[in-house]
Write an enzyme that holds these catalytic residues in place. Structure first.
Site, PDB file in Angstrom:
ATOM      1  N   LYS A 271       2.987  10.749  -4.305  1.00 22.95           N
ATOM      2  CA  LYS A 271       1.889  10.039  -4.969  1.00 22.95           C
ATOM      3  C   LYS A 271       0.950  11.004  -5.684  1.00 22.95           C
ATOM      4  O   LYS A 271       0.304  10.628  -6.663  1.00 22.95           O
ATOM      5  CB  LYS A 271       1.126   9.217  -3.925  1.00 22.95           C
ATOM      6  CG  LYS A 271       0.033   8.323  -4.482  1.00 22.95           C
ATOM      7  CD  LYS A 271      -0.591   7.496  -3.377  1.00 22.95           C
ATOM      8  CE  LYS A 271      -1.754   6.668  -3.859  1.00 22.95           C
ATOM      9  NZ  LYS A 271      -2.303   5.821  -2.784  1.00 22.95           N
TER      10      LYS A 271
ATOM     11  N   ASP B  61       0.870  -1.178   0.000  1.00 23.45           N
ATOM     12  CA  ASP B  61       0.000   0.000   0.000  1.00 23.45           C
ATOM     13  C   ASP B  61       0.904   1.224   0.000  1.00 23.45           C
ATOM     14  O   ASP B  61       1.482   1.584   1.029  1.00 23.45           O
ATOM     15  CB  ASP B  61      -0.913  -0.005   1.227  1.00 23.45           C
ATOM     16  CG  ASP B  61      -1.716   1.291   1.365  1.00 23.45           C
ATOM     17  OD1 ASP B  61      -1.877   1.992   0.350  1.00 23.45           O
ATOM     18  OD2 ASP B  61      -2.179   1.586   2.481  1.00 23.45           O
TER      19      ASP B  61
ATOM     20  N   GLU C  55      -7.695   0.597  -4.523  1.00 25.74           N
ATOM     21  CA  GLU C  55      -7.728   0.704  -3.060  1.00 25.74           C
ATOM     22  C   GLU C  55      -9.110   0.400  -2.464  1.00 25.74           C
ATOM     23  O   GLU C  55      -9.187  -0.319  -1.461  1.00 25.74           O
ATOM     24  CB  GLU C  55      -7.226   2.086  -2.629  1.00 25.74           C
ATOM     25  CG  GLU C  55      -5.727   2.266  -2.846  1.00 25.74           C
ATOM     26  CD  GLU C  55      -5.262   3.697  -2.692  1.00 25.74           C
ATOM     27  OE1 GLU C  55      -6.098   4.574  -2.391  1.00 25.74           O
ATOM     28  OE2 GLU C  55      -4.057   3.958  -2.890  1.00 25.74           O
TER      29      GLU C  55
ATOM     30  N   ASP D 160     -12.758   6.799   2.390  1.00 22.43           N
ATOM     31  CA  ASP D 160     -11.320   6.765   2.668  1.00 22.43           C
ATOM     32  C   ASP D 160     -10.864   8.174   3.026  1.00 22.43           C
ATOM     33  O   ASP D 160     -10.743   9.048   2.153  1.00 22.43           O
ATOM     34  CB  ASP D 160     -10.581   6.244   1.431  1.00 22.43           C
ATOM     35  CG  ASP D 160      -9.090   6.044   1.684  1.00 22.43           C
ATOM     36  OD1 ASP D 160      -8.581   6.545   2.705  1.00 22.43           O
ATOM     37  OD2 ASP D 160      -8.430   5.389   0.857  1.00 22.43           O
TER      38      ASP D 160
END
Length: 440
Positions: free
Chosen positions: A100, A37, A203, A225
């Site tokens: 990211k 992850d 995800e 999330d």
């Protein structure tokens, strides 16, 4: 003929018996495929354990199950994770985080300037791609995928230390909204770390697998999330073992850092009221932020928390605080009620993308079978309360939200590695017409 069938049957029975005895009495084989992850603010690695069927999220040498997604360059080393954060204050322009957000993206010049303005490190535009400028013994640039590779290499080494075997294969998760280029550049980051990626999994799908939803009869799954810096809401439709992402929405400027900032601003004002000076020294701000962050975490579990920090308050001309000694001890109690009041407008923003994905997915809130929480900020009691009040039922909290994605990716890694006991694989149906709505 019947004799031959009998012999074949005996051989098959013997093989099954040998397999059963092996499972019971021989040590299980070491996992050879890891789950990764690579998060915006933290990243982690997990493995599916053959035999027990459990997932182990691998900790570092200090027992921490995730590492900060930061890489720092010094004149002698490239540091990743906590080692990078340890030198971040003294080496801000060479400590890169949030990579990211940039990986595989094509930017218009103005947009990249706007995105990079908030960072202490320098970001430049190289034919539409972001690169980070590093100033050590000489000046050079590194790509977002190189930053990702240093983090993945750190995770790979953590896994190898724990398992005692070399690791060369992995499954990795990406946000559902990542396009083909962003996925390919994430895979490239893993390749630079010496890893072959067997599968890329979304995800939200990984989180649903962590909650075991790939093995039960549910149809509509909402994944909320909320991490340190971003909010992503996904609506999944599941038929059998197949997941289709029906709708996505989010806010890429809303997360736990924003809730901490509100409490930090309140605390800074308390310091000014008590000592007559607002904290401006870099070390004062750092210590105060650390104390505020610890208090925020404590307020998740307790109705009140203490904020304590040793400050060296100076005025703008460099003189000491009028209170006397340069070093003063600041202490204040804050309540959960105050924290919620400071952030109520931000908390309410969480429901905006929730309503959007339901509208985009043509569902009523009563049609949602499971609400899955991912990301450490979903631990905040007020946020859970808002979500449960809106849907009229409690969200699923059976999995650690910080580790939900890595747990699901590790399960998928076990499937790809053929680990026993066999799992039901989650198949993702690509939704070519999907677009993400972003609110800020």
């Amino acid at each position: 003929m019947s004799g031959e069938i009998s012999i074949i049957g005996s051989v098959i029975l013997a093989l099954f018996l040998a397999g059963y005895l092996g499972q019971q009495y021989l040590p299980p084989p070491k996992p050879r495929v890891i789950g990764l992850d690579l998060g915006t603010t933290f990243c982690s690695v997990g493995v599916f354990l053959p035999g027990s069927g459990e997932v182990e999220v691998i900790a570092d040498e200090e027992g921490r199950k995730s590492i900060p997604s930061a890489v720092s360059f010094t004149s002698t080393a490239v540091l990743a994770g906590y080692e990078a954060m340890d030198v971040a204050d003294s080496n801000p322009q060479n400590t890169v985080y949030d990579a990211k957000r940039f990986i595989g993206k094509i930017f218009e010049p103005g947009l990249l300037e706007q995105e990079s303005a908030r960072y202490p490190f320098q970001v430049i535009n190289n034919n539409g791609s972001a690169e980070f400028v590093i100033f050590t013994n000489h000046t050079f640039t590194v790509s977002p995928e190189f930053i990702g590779s240093r983090l993945l290499l750190r995770l790979k080494k953590m896994a190898e230390r724990q398992l005692g075997v070399p690791i060369q294969k992995a499954v990795i998760s990406v946000p559902a909204e990542f396009d083909e280029r962003q996925r390919n550049y994430t895979v490239r980051a893993a390749n630079l770390a010496g890893l072959e990626i067997l599968r890329v999994i979304n995800e939200p799908t990984a989180a649903a697998m962590a909650y075991g939803l790939h093995k039960v009869d549910v149809f509509n799954v909402l994944v909320v999330d909320l991490g340190g810096g971003t909010l992503d809401v996904s609506l999944l439709n599941k038929q059998g073992g197949m997941f289709l992402t029906r709708a996505m929405a989010g806010n890429n400027k809303l997360g736990g850092q924003d809730f901490s900032q509100r409490l930090f601003q309140y605390t800074s004002e308390r310091v000014r009221q008590q000592f007559g000076i607002t904290p401006t020294l870099k070390e004062d701000i750092y210590h105060l932020r650390q104390a505020v962050e610890a208090a925020k975490l404590n307020l998740t579990l307790h109705p009140s928390a203490s904020i304590t920090a040793l400050l060296h308050l100076h005025t703008h001309d460099g003189s000491e605080s009028p209170e006397g000694p340069a070093a003063v001890r600041f202490q204040a109690m804050v309540t959960r009620e105050l924290f919620e009041e400071l952030n109520e407008d931000l908390f309410q923003k969480i429901l905006v993308p929730v309503k959007t994905v339901l509208a985009e997915g043509h569902l009523e809130k009563e049609d949602v079978d499971e609400i899955v929480l991912v990301g450490g900020s979903t631990r905040i009691p007020r946020i859970r309360q808002l979500i449960s009040e809106y849907f009229g039922k409690e969200p699923n909290t059976s999995v650690d939200p910080d580790l939900a994605v890595v747990t699901g990716v590790a399960i998928q890694a076990g499937i790809m590695g053929g680990s026993w006991p066999l799992q039901v694989s989650a198949i993702e149906i690509p939704n070519r017409h999907l677009r993400k709505m972003n609110f800020s």
